[in-house]
Design an enzyme around this catalytic site. Sequence first.
Site, short mmCIF file in Angstrom:
data_model
loop_
_atom_site.label_atom_id
_atom_site.label_comp_id
_atom_site.label_asym_id
_atom_site.label_seq_id
_atom_site.Cartn_x
_atom_site.Cartn_y
_atom_site.Cartn_z
N HIS A 191 41.86 53.88 56.14
CA HIS A 191 42.28 52.65 54.91
C HIS A 191 42.73 53.15 53.81
O HIS A 191 43.56 52.83 53.28
CB HIS A 191 41.06 51.73 54.81
CG HIS A 191 41.12 50.83 53.50
ND1 HIS A 191 41.29 49.35 53.93
CD2 HIS A 191 41.13 50.82 52.60
CE1 HIS A 191 41.41 48.76 52.70
NE2 HIS A 191 41.40 49.57 51.90
N GLU A 192 41.88 54.29 53.30
CA GLU A 192 42.61 54.85 52.01
C GLU A 192 43.99 55.68 52.17
O GLU A 192 44.69 55.80 51.44
CB GLU A 192 41.49 55.68 51.52
CG GLU A 192 40.05 55.10 51.10
CD GLU A 192 40.21 53.83 50.04
OE1 GLU A 192 41.27 53.99 49.33
OE2 GLU A 192 39.32 52.95 49.91
N HIS A 195 46.44 53.22 51.58
CA HIS A 195 46.88 53.08 50.34
C HIS A 195 47.76 54.20 49.69
O HIS A 195 49.09 54.06 49.29
CB HIS A 195 45.67 53.21 49.23
CG HIS A 195 44.83 51.74 49.57
ND1 HIS A 195 45.69 50.44 49.41
CD2 HIS A 195 43.71 51.69 49.43
CE1 HIS A 195 44.68 49.67 49.51
NE2 HIS A 195 43.64 50.14 49.55
N HIS A 201 46.65 45.83 49.90
CA HIS A 201 45.45 44.97 50.61
C HIS A 201 46.30 43.78 51.39
O HIS A 201 47.05 43.09 50.82
CB HIS A 201 44.37 44.51 49.87
CG HIS A 201 43.44 45.45 49.51
ND1 HIS A 201 42.88 45.56 48.19
CD2 HIS A 201 42.84 46.46 50.06
CE1 HIS A 201 42.22 46.84 47.96
NE2 HIS A 201 42.18 47.23 49.38
N TYR A 252 40.66 42.40 53.61
CA TYR A 252 39.26 42.09 53.21
C TYR A 252 38.22 41.55 54.23
O TYR A 252 38.82 40.88 55.10
CB TYR A 252 39.24 41.28 51.85
CG TYR A 252 39.30 41.64 50.61
CD1 TYR A 252 39.56 43.53 50.43
CD2 TYR A 252 39.46 41.40 49.41
CE1 TYR A 252 39.54 43.99 49.30
CE2 TYR A 252 39.46 41.82 47.90
CZ TYR A 252 39.56 43.01 48.05
OH TYR A 252 39.60 43.64 46.92
#
Length: 381
Positions: A191-192, A195, A201, A252
């Site tokens: 996930h990071e 980014h 998101h 999320y």
Amino acid sequence: MKTLQNLSVFVLLAFISCSVEPTSESLTEEMSPEAQLYDEFTEVAYPNEFGKVTDVYLFGRKLPVEQIDGTFVYQGDILLPEKAVSFTPQNLILEAWEEPVFSKSTGRTQFLWPDNTVYYEIDPNLPNQQRVTDAIAHWESNTAVNFVQRSSESNYVLFTPGGGCSSYVGMVGGRQNITLADACSTGNVIHEIGHAVGLWHEQSRADRDETITINYDNILSGREHNFYTYVEAGWDGADYTDGLDLGSIMMYSSYSFSGNGLPTITRKDGSTFGVQRSALSAGDVEGIGVVYPGPTTTEPTPTEPETTNPTTEPDPEPEPEPTNPEPTEPEPTNPEPEYINGEYYTIEGVTVLRMDNKWYVQKGKNWKEVELINGRWKFVK
């Protein structure tokens, strides 16, 4: 009037496709009304700290952020580069004689890593480094993004210990940290990294309200800004694939930032949904392929060789390749979109009209020509 078309200011890759089922080894959400505020499906930079919510300006656009330990945190785990943050409004369109306020102007393409290559280091003090190497291997086997250990490169990612999970978005210049607490899993690292290569998101994409409902009454007071779409926050919501992807690793959970144990995000019918922190979804892979095109390193599935029929005539000998073939122009690594004259676009926060292969904005009752230079609009003299 033509239909307004959204393009990104950063690489707002809210990757969108049909949801995928999490793989067997995934962290899969099975949450209840007693769900914790922060969980393995809601990455945060500072799990036990709450900062003052402040509006700042990043390259001319206003963003609500938390200030914690001298850093600017957006949507829980996104760090903003301090050199680009201002507390005072900035014009989105510079006059012809003006220069950008910041010494390093960063625009749409600058936030991509050139040549699909991310340079990185792993802090020797980081525990469980296998989660980083596994996450990198997953990215390399599913996308055309390559990760190379840094030697002397000035722009690179450092995987380093921290109190939570956090990252900057895209290549911001110089060293940029991906912080990982001991509890950050391989899926959180994937996930990071998302980014770091330019993903935001999933639930904040511009068209999210077609698929989900944000229940603001259930969000912890003071954390409502984490659920704004990028359009609501002053950015352009670029959608590179069709429809919100509940299976995206950038999504999320239904209970993220809940203040009362009730879901903060539901489907349109009111039901909750599961999320995963295991792998890039099909939509993630499709979207990343738009801005980082190219072949992946995944080995092709072997196929059985065709049997030879001795009764048939052999194939003719192939023509020999020319000894000096004509050179061909290589495909651009990050191709720019094609713009149609007569259409309106939103680029770098400004609605512009494409006409005669030039850009125009309305100023009062007149149309003024503008040009995009290093990610900032300027009026043409």
